[in-house]
Write a protein that holds these residues in place. Structure first.
Motif, PDB file in Angstrom:
ATOM      1  N   ALA A 151       0.755  20.845  40.508  1.00  0.00           N
ATOM      2  CA  ALA A 151       0.338  20.267  41.785  1.00  0.00           C
ATOM      3  C   ALA A 151      -1.057  20.734  42.169  1.00  0.00           C
ATOM      4  N   ALA A 152      -1.370  21.995  41.882  1.00  0.00           N
ATOM      5  CA  ALA A 152      -2.680  22.547  42.238  1.00  0.00           C
ATOM      6  C   ALA A 152      -3.807  21.866  41.474  1.00  0.00           C
ATOM      7  N   VAL A 153      -3.656  21.712  40.156  1.00  0.00           N
ATOM      8  CA  VAL A 153      -4.740  21.141  39.360  1.00  0.00           C
ATOM      9  C   VAL A 153      -4.889  19.646  39.650  1.00  0.00           C
ATOM     10  N   VAL A 154      -3.794  18.953  39.917  1.00  0.00           N
ATOM     11  CA  VAL A 154      -3.883  17.532  40.282  1.00  0.00           C
ATOM     12  C   VAL A 154      -4.579  17.378  41.631  1.00  0.00           C
ATOM     13  N   ALA A 155      -4.237  18.237  42.577  1.00  0.00           N
ATOM     14  CA  ALA A 155      -4.873  18.173  43.897  1.00  0.00           C
ATOM     15  C   ALA A 155      -6.365  18.473  43.807  1.00  0.00           C
ATOM     16  N   TYR A 156      -6.739  19.456  42.988  1.00  0.00           N
ATOM     17  CA  TYR A 156      -8.141  19.839  42.901  1.00  0.00           C
ATOM     18  C   TYR A 156      -8.988  18.742  42.259  1.00  0.00           C
ATOM     19  N   PHE A 157      -8.467  18.103  41.226  1.00  0.00           N
ATOM     20  CA  PHE A 157      -9.227  17.082  40.501  1.00  0.00           C
ATOM     21  C   PHE A 157      -8.779  15.671  40.872  1.00  0.00           C
ATOM     22  N   ARG A 158      -8.242  15.476  42.059  1.00  0.00           N
ATOM     23  CA  ARG A 158      -7.654  14.200  42.440  1.00  0.00           C
ATOM     24  C   ARG A 158      -8.653  13.048  42.358  1.00  0.00           C
ATOM     25  N   GLU A 159      -9.897  13.281  42.774  1.00  0.00           N
ATOM     26  CA  GLU A 159     -10.877  12.193  42.748  1.00  0.00           C
ATOM     27  C   GLU A 159     -11.230  11.821  41.318  1.00  0.00           C
ATOM     28  N   GLU A 160     -11.477  12.823  40.468  1.00  0.00           N
ATOM     29  CA  GLU A 160     -11.776  12.554  39.060  1.00  0.00           C
ATOM     30  C   GLU A 160     -10.602  11.866  38.377  1.00  0.00           C
ATOM     31  N   LEU A 161      -9.388  12.316  38.684  1.00  0.00           N
ATOM     32  CA  LEU A 161      -8.205  11.736  38.046  1.00  0.00           C
ATOM     33  C   LEU A 161      -8.004  10.280  38.444  1.00  0.00           C
ATOM     34  N   MET A 162      -8.291   9.953  39.696  1.00  0.00           N
ATOM     35  CA  MET A 162      -8.172   8.557  40.131  1.00  0.00           C
ATOM     36  C   MET A 162      -9.176   7.685  39.382  1.00  0.00           C
ATOM     37  N   ARG A 163     -10.414   8.162  39.269  1.00  0.00           N
ATOM     38  CA  ARG A 163     -11.424   7.386  38.528  1.00  0.00           C
ATOM     39  C   ARG A 163     -11.028   7.239  37.067  1.00  0.00           C
ATOM     40  N   MET A 164     -10.555   8.329  36.458  1.00  0.00           N
ATOM     41  CA  MET A 164     -10.171   8.296  35.054  1.00  0.00           C
ATOM     42  C   MET A 164      -8.994   7.351  34.825  1.00  0.00           C
TER      43      MET A 164
ATOM     44  N   SER B  95      -4.853  20.705  30.928  1.00  0.00           N
ATOM     45  CA  SER B  95      -3.634  21.402  31.336  1.00  0.00           C
ATOM     46  C   SER B  95      -2.621  20.441  31.961  1.00  0.00           C
ATOM     47  N   ILE B  96      -3.091  19.326  32.514  1.00  0.00           N
ATOM     48  CA  ILE B  96      -2.186  18.434  33.259  1.00  0.00           C
ATOM     49  C   ILE B  96      -1.101  17.844  32.355  1.00  0.00           C
ATOM     50  N   PRO B  97      -1.442  17.162  31.247  1.00  0.00           N
ATOM     51  CA  PRO B  97      -0.357  16.649  30.398  1.00  0.00           C
ATOM     52  C   PRO B  97       0.450  17.759  29.737  1.00  0.00           C
ATOM     53  N   VAL B  98      -0.192  18.887  29.431  1.00  0.00           N
ATOM     54  CA  VAL B  98       0.531  19.985  28.778  1.00  0.00           C
ATOM     55  C   VAL B  98       1.575  20.576  29.719  1.00  0.00           C
ATOM     56  N   ILE B  99       1.183  20.862  30.953  1.00  0.00           N
ATOM     57  CA  ILE B  99       2.140  21.411  31.920  1.00  0.00           C
ATOM     58  C   ILE B  99       3.234  20.392  32.211  1.00  0.00           C
ATOM     59  N   LEU B 100       2.848  19.126  32.322  1.00  0.00           N
ATOM     60  CA  LEU B 100       3.821  18.066  32.607  1.00  0.00           C
ATOM     61  C   LEU B 100       4.856  17.964  31.487  1.00  0.00           C
ATOM     62  N   LEU B 101       4.395  17.987  30.247  1.00  0.00           N
ATOM     63  CA  LEU B 101       5.312  17.872  29.116  1.00  0.00           C
ATOM     64  C   LEU B 101       6.172  19.128  28.964  1.00  0.00           C
TER      65      LEU B 101
ATOM     66  N   ILE C 154      -8.681  28.036  40.452  1.00  0.00           N
ATOM     67  CA  ILE C 154      -9.554  26.998  39.894  1.00  0.00           C
ATOM     68  C   ILE C 154     -10.875  26.964  40.647  1.00  0.00           C
ATOM     69  N   HIS C 155     -10.793  26.955  41.961  1.00  0.00           N
ATOM     70  CA  HIS C 155     -11.998  26.851  42.791  1.00  0.00           C
ATOM     71  C   HIS C 155     -12.959  28.010  42.549  1.00  0.00           C
ATOM     72  N   TYR C 156     -12.446  29.229  42.611  1.00  0.00           N
ATOM     73  CA  TYR C 156     -13.327  30.398  42.503  1.00  0.00           C
ATOM     74  C   TYR C 156     -13.719  30.691  41.062  1.00  0.00           C
ATOM     75  N   PHE C 157     -12.857  30.318  40.112  1.00  0.00           N
ATOM     76  CA  PHE C 157     -13.195  30.528  38.707  1.00  0.00           C
ATOM     77  C   PHE C 157     -14.406  29.700  38.302  1.00  0.00           C
ATOM     78  N   LEU C 158     -14.445  28.433  38.723  1.00  0.00           N
ATOM     79  CA  LEU C 158     -15.584  27.577  38.389  1.00  0.00           C
ATOM     80  C   LEU C 158     -16.880  28.112  38.978  1.00  0.00           C
ATOM     81  N   ALA C 159     -16.817  28.620  40.202  1.00  0.00           N
ATOM     82  CA  ALA C 159     -18.019  29.191  40.824  1.00  0.00           C
ATOM     83  C   ALA C 159     -18.405  30.507  40.163  1.00  0.00           C
ATOM     84  N   PHE C 160     -17.410  31.285  39.764  1.00  0.00           N
ATOM     85  CA  PHE C 160     -17.650  32.607  39.186  1.00  0.00           C
ATOM     86  C   PHE C 160     -18.329  32.506  37.826  1.00  0.00           C
TER      87      PHE C 160
END
Length: 266
Positions: free
Chosen positions: A53-66, A192-198, A234-240
């Protein structure tokens, strides 16, 4: 499970799922080192649901476009960059699915040794350091080719070995291909999304086949805490990593691996 166990395991799962330090290693080691009983399959499913849920929420805009571009690619004469990225995520997931289905029981039963975890923490930690120091480039995830995606996909299959780290090995592979740190991490998170889902689906099937008592309050709290900690991670790792890089995680892997060697071997 008591509340302390629920909180610690949920936070560990949320953080380590996306940091290059191996979530499977920590979820194996924490109960072993604390003497806690196994948390059970239902709780594992709940923690993965929170991370998903966290990774889908964070990348929701990219995932919709994809998703829109991927669907349109079936009838379009030209495939745009979002559709291509979606296809690369799908194809890069195939190797880990094949290896996981073929060797799932062997991995689950025969690869939980602390010494094996120590070796993979150290070995793949050094490989991550090498990739970050010597091969990091400036390519984005949209510049991946089919060959690149398959290379990362086959690397991801190694993450079935505890201690390797799914995010760690996919980020390492992407860095070796010349992607930037941020692009490497972003593609790893999308993978990670399809891997966690599967994986969650397989665990759910196992749960249905072997019903057990379900503590819904613990599951709800675990899902919530796992999701919150994963989203913040996810948020702080990308900035870090944009500023500092992968070396702190390399140091952590080497220190944890060395400590396990001293604890279980020396």
């Amino acid at each position: 499970m008591d509340w302390l166990q629920v909180v610690i395991l949920a936070v560990f799962q949320g953080l380590t799922e996306f940091l290059p330090i191996s979530s499977s290693a920590h979820l194996i080691l924490v109960p072993r080192l604390t003497g806690w009983e196994d948390q059970g399959l239902a709780f594992d499913v709940a923690l993965h649901l929170g991370s998903l849920a966290a990774v889908v929420a964070y990348f929701r805009e990219e995932l919709m476009r994809m998703a829109r571009a991927w669907w349109a690619s079936f009838s379009a004469a030209d495939v745009d960059r979002d559709a291509r990225l979606a296809w690369w995520v799908v194809l890069a997931t195939v190797p880990v699915c094949i290896v996981g289905l073929l060797f799932r029981d062997d991995i689950a039963l025969g690869m939980r040794s602390p010494l094996l975890i120590a070796a993979t923490l150290i070995g793949f930690g050094l490989l991550l350091a090498y990739a970050d120091w010597g091969h990091r480039g400036e390519r984005s995830e949209y510049q991946l080719s089919l060959r690149d995606a398959l290379f990362i996909g086959f690397a991801q299959a190694l993450a079935l070995i505890p201690g390797t780290s799914r995010s760690g090995i996919t980020i390492t592979a992407a860095l070796l291909l010349g992607l930037s740190r941020e692009a490497s991490a972003r593609f790893s998170f999308l993978l990670s999304i399809p891997v966690i889902l599967l994986a969650g689906g397989l665990e759910t099937v196992g749960l249905i086949q072997q019903p057990q008592y379900i503590d819904w309050l613990s599951l709800t709290l675990g899902t919530l805490l796992s999701g919150i900690s994963a989203y913040l991670c996810i948020h702080y790792f990308l900035a870090f990593i944009r500023r500092i890089g992968m070396q702190p995680f390399v140091v952590y892997r080497l220190a944890l691996g060395g400590w396990l060697l001293w604890l279980y071997w020396v």
